[in-house]
Design a protein around this motif. Structure first.
Motif, PDB file in Angstrom:
ATOM      1  N   ASP A  55       0.837  -1.196   0.000  1.00  8.33           N
ATOM      2  CA  ASP A  55       0.000   0.000   0.000  1.00  8.33           C
ATOM      3  C   ASP A  55       0.876   1.251   0.000  1.00  8.33           C
ATOM      4  OD1 ASP A  55      -1.450   2.261   1.643  1.00  8.33           O
ATOM      5  OD2 ASP A  55      -3.052   0.976   0.884  1.00  8.33           O
ATOM      6  N   ALA A  56       0.791   2.038  -1.055  1.00  9.72           N
ATOM      7  CA  ALA A  56       1.659   3.205  -1.220  1.00  9.72           C
ATOM      8  C   ALA A  56       1.457   4.235  -0.115  1.00  9.72           C
ATOM      9  CB  ALA A  56       1.423   3.846  -2.587  1.00  9.72           C
ATOM     10  N   ASP A  57       0.204   4.487   0.274  1.00  2.00           N
ATOM     11  CA  ASP A  57      -0.060   5.468   1.328  1.00  2.00           C
ATOM     12  C   ASP A  57       0.515   5.014   2.663  1.00  2.00           C
ATOM     13  OD1 ASP A  57      -1.378   7.108  -0.463  1.00  2.00           O
ATOM     14  OD2 ASP A  57      -3.373   6.323   0.028  1.00  2.00           O
ATOM     15  N   SER A  58       0.409   3.718   2.941  1.00  3.06           N
ATOM     16  CA  SER A  58       0.949   3.164   4.177  1.00  3.06           C
ATOM     17  C   SER A  58       2.471   3.309   4.212  1.00  3.06           C
ATOM     18  CB  SER A  58       0.557   1.688   4.300  1.00  3.06           C
ATOM     19  OG  SER A  58       1.117   1.106   5.450  1.00  3.06           O
ATOM     20  N   ILE A  59       3.121   3.059   3.094  1.00  2.00           N
ATOM     21  CA  ILE A  59       4.574   3.200   3.010  1.00  2.00           C
ATOM     22  C   ILE A  59       4.980   4.652   3.247  1.00  2.00           C
ATOM     23  CG2 ILE A  59       6.554   3.109   1.432  1.00  2.00           C
ATOM     24  CD1 ILE A  59       5.224   0.665   0.134  1.00  2.00           C
TER      25      ILE A  59
END
Length: 251
Positions: A55-59
């Protein structure tokens, strides 16, 4: 104080590695999908953060929270045991999403800052199964082989910027939740092909017998990852655990 961010720290190798860095005076960001599942101790130098490598937002949120990172350890991974014929393409994509694409996303997230500082180390945790063409692991090994190829090229690509990229190859660790999960999934996602059932049981029994008394434990991996993150003379590829070391010598 140096900072390390480690993925996949809820159990197993990731948890042991986080504790090892903490014991050596590092500021540790231990990440996992569900921080509520953490069994890590409370410490002023340890933060547990939510992070899903798919998940890009989580990263982005985890990287922003951690700040400048001296060492990134890409430990999060998914296991799989099944015949190639019995592995749905959706499962293949899921494995590559975590084991390869998730690592790429994490590396891309930290590289601009490391490159600007002209320093940093990235340690990618792979698998000693690549030393042997083991059956029932074809898809899993494919995902880890791709990870190794990525790491080897990235090491050359990033060295002019003062960034080191290394591989740690853990041996078999039947006692970890990773191994338990991989074995339990042998009957999932469509089940195990009946034609392979007898062969599979014999193969798994032989694997466990071969590993008896020589399996990798968490401290083996923690030691190897710590060396890869700190020792400038560390080999580019480092086996971790007695079985992994033996297999590397035979390869």
């Amino acid at each position: 104080m140096k900072t390390v961010l480690i993925t996949g720290c809820s159990t197993g190798f990731g948890r042991d590695t986080a504790l090892h860095f903490l014991d050596h005076g590092w500021r540790v960001f231990a990440t996992m999908r569900d921080p509520a599942a953490s069994t890590l101790p409370t410490s002023d130098h340890l933060r547990v953060l939510p992070l899903d490598v798919t998940d890009a937002d989580s990263i982005a949120a985890a990287i922003a929270e951690a700040g400048p990172i001296d060492v990134l350890v890409n430990n999060a991974g998914a296991g799989w045991l099944n015949a190639l014929e019995g592995t749905p393409l959706e499962t293949v994509r899921d494995l590559f999403e975590t084991n390869l694409f998730g690592t790429i996303a994490m590396m891309q997230a930290v590289l601009p800052e490391m490159r600007a500082r002209r320093s940093g180390v990235i340690v990618n945790v792979s698998s000693s199964s690549l030393y042997k063409p083991l059956p029932l692991l074809s898809v899993y090994r494919a995902s880890k082989a791709a990870l190794n190829a990525l790491t080897e090229s990235a090491a050359h690509e990033l060295s002019p910027f003062g960034i080191s990229v290394r591989i740690v190859m853990p041996g078999m660790a039947p006692s970890t939740s990773f191994g338990d999960t991989a074995r339990s999934r042998i009957m999932e996602d469509g089940g195990f092909p009946e034609a392979y059932a007898d062969y599979a049981q014999q193969t798994l029994a032989a694997m466990m017998e071969a590993a008896d008394g020589t399996v990798t434990v968490g401290q083996d991996v923690a030691d190897a990852v710590f060396r890869a993150g700190n020792d400038p003379d560390c080999p580019a590829v480092l086996p971790a655990g007695p079985d992994a070391i033996a297999w590397a010598k035979e390869a």
